[in-house]
Design an enzyme around this catalytic site. Sequence first.
Site, PDB file in Angstrom:
ATOM      1  N   ARG A   1      -1.333  67.073   7.662  1.00 40.82           N
ATOM      2  CA  ARG A   1      -0.439  66.633   8.735  1.00 40.82           C
ATOM      3  C   ARG A   1      -1.193  65.717   9.690  1.00 40.82           C
ATOM      4  O   ARG A   1      -2.375  65.953   9.970  1.00 40.82           O
ATOM      5  CB  ARG A   1       0.070  67.849   9.547  1.00 40.82           C
ATOM      6  CG  ARG A   1       0.908  68.836   8.787  1.00 40.82           C
ATOM      7  CD  ARG A   1       2.216  68.271   8.273  1.00 40.82           C
ATOM      8  NE  ARG A   1       3.052  67.719   9.322  1.00 40.82           N
ATOM      9  CZ  ARG A   1       4.053  66.857   9.091  1.00 40.82           C
ATOM     10  NH1 ARG A   1       4.323  66.460   7.863  1.00 40.82           N
ATOM     11  NH2 ARG A   1       4.772  66.399  10.083  1.00 40.82           N
TER      12      ARG A   1
ATOM     13  N   HIS B   1     -12.887  65.352   4.674  1.00 41.89           N
ATOM     14  CA  HIS B   1     -12.218  64.191   4.070  1.00 41.89           C
ATOM     15  C   HIS B   1     -12.959  63.752   2.805  1.00 41.89           C
ATOM     16  O   HIS B   1     -14.183  63.600   2.827  1.00 41.89           O
ATOM     17  CB  HIS B   1     -12.143  63.036   5.079  1.00 41.89           C
ATOM     18  CG  HIS B   1     -11.309  61.914   4.576  1.00 41.89           C
ATOM     19  ND1 HIS B   1      -9.934  61.969   4.549  1.00 41.89           N
ATOM     20  CD2 HIS B   1     -11.649  60.725   4.025  1.00 41.89           C
ATOM     21  CE1 HIS B   1      -9.464  60.852   4.015  1.00 41.89           C
ATOM     22  NE2 HIS B   1     -10.482  60.080   3.692  1.00 41.89           N
TER      23      HIS B   1
HETATM   24  C1  GRF Z   1      -9.544  68.165  -0.400  1.00 40.90           C
HETATM   25  O1  GRF Z   1      -9.947  67.163  -1.300  1.00 40.90           O
HETATM   26  C2  GRF Z   1      -9.702  67.695   1.023  1.00 40.90           C
HETATM   27  O2  GRF Z   1     -10.793  66.866   1.217  1.00 40.90           O
HETATM   28  C3  GRF Z   1      -8.427  66.914   1.219  1.00 40.90           C
HETATM   29  O3  GRF Z   1      -7.449  67.680   0.562  1.00 40.90           O
HETATM   30  C4  GRF Z   1      -8.046  68.411  -0.510  1.00 40.90           C
HETATM   31  C5  GRF Z   1      -7.696  69.847  -0.328  1.00 40.90           C
HETATM   32  O4  GRF Z   1      -7.985  70.628  -1.443  1.00 40.90           O
HETATM   33  N1  GRF Z   1      -8.171  66.661   2.613  1.00 40.90           N
HETATM   34  P1  GRF Z   1      -7.823  72.212  -1.381  1.00 40.90           P
HETATM   35  O5  GRF Z   1      -6.423  72.500  -0.881  1.00 40.90           O
HETATM   36  O6  GRF Z   1      -8.868  72.749  -0.457  1.00 40.90           O
HETATM   37  O7  GRF Z   1      -8.013  72.694  -2.791  1.00 40.90           O
END
Ligand code: GRF
Length: 189
Positions: A95, A111
Amino acid sequence: MLVKLAILFSGNGSNLENLLQKLHKKKIGENEFEVVLCLCNKPGAKGIERARKFNLESVIIDHTKFLSREDFDKALVEKIGQSGAQLSILAGFMRILSPVFTSNVRAINLHPSLLPLFKGANAIEESFKSDMKVAGVSVHWVNEELDSGKIIAQKAFEKTKNMSFTEFESKIHALEYEILPQSVVEIFS
Ligand code: GRF
């Protein structure tokens, strides 16, 4: 010191589970960590099940039930405030946050790129397709601008010539599982 954490997620929750495995109720150095809140904006997200393995029932705040971004953020701020968390961790929380959140909550975000490159929701694909010879992951403080706060930590790797997208994505996730808990520990040490 007892460090209370809130973890915010939206879907799969593999980073949530990794954080719970590595930090929840663990003493590391001088600190003991406790996850006091798992907060999700999507009913049915897989992460909700993952948290249950640790006897943690996620709080669901469904963004579609709010008329404005600010109203939704206000609900997040209230829940986080009630939990007593000293730090909120955005681990796959998809979000965009308004100043209602960013000016009231001390938060970090994970990220999947070497920021400031490839901000936004398609970072993995964009960095895979780019001409760059390296890729990586970042943890940064959350501010009012998407994926733009001060960088706390980064880890990079070399893209090999024949690397498939699946291999690339797995490498990104493997680095995420290292960098996020390490960053949390470092913030409090
Ligand atoms: C990760 O790659 C994170 O960097 C990005 O969304 C993904 C989330 O993966 N913002 P998860 O839900 O923790 O498996």
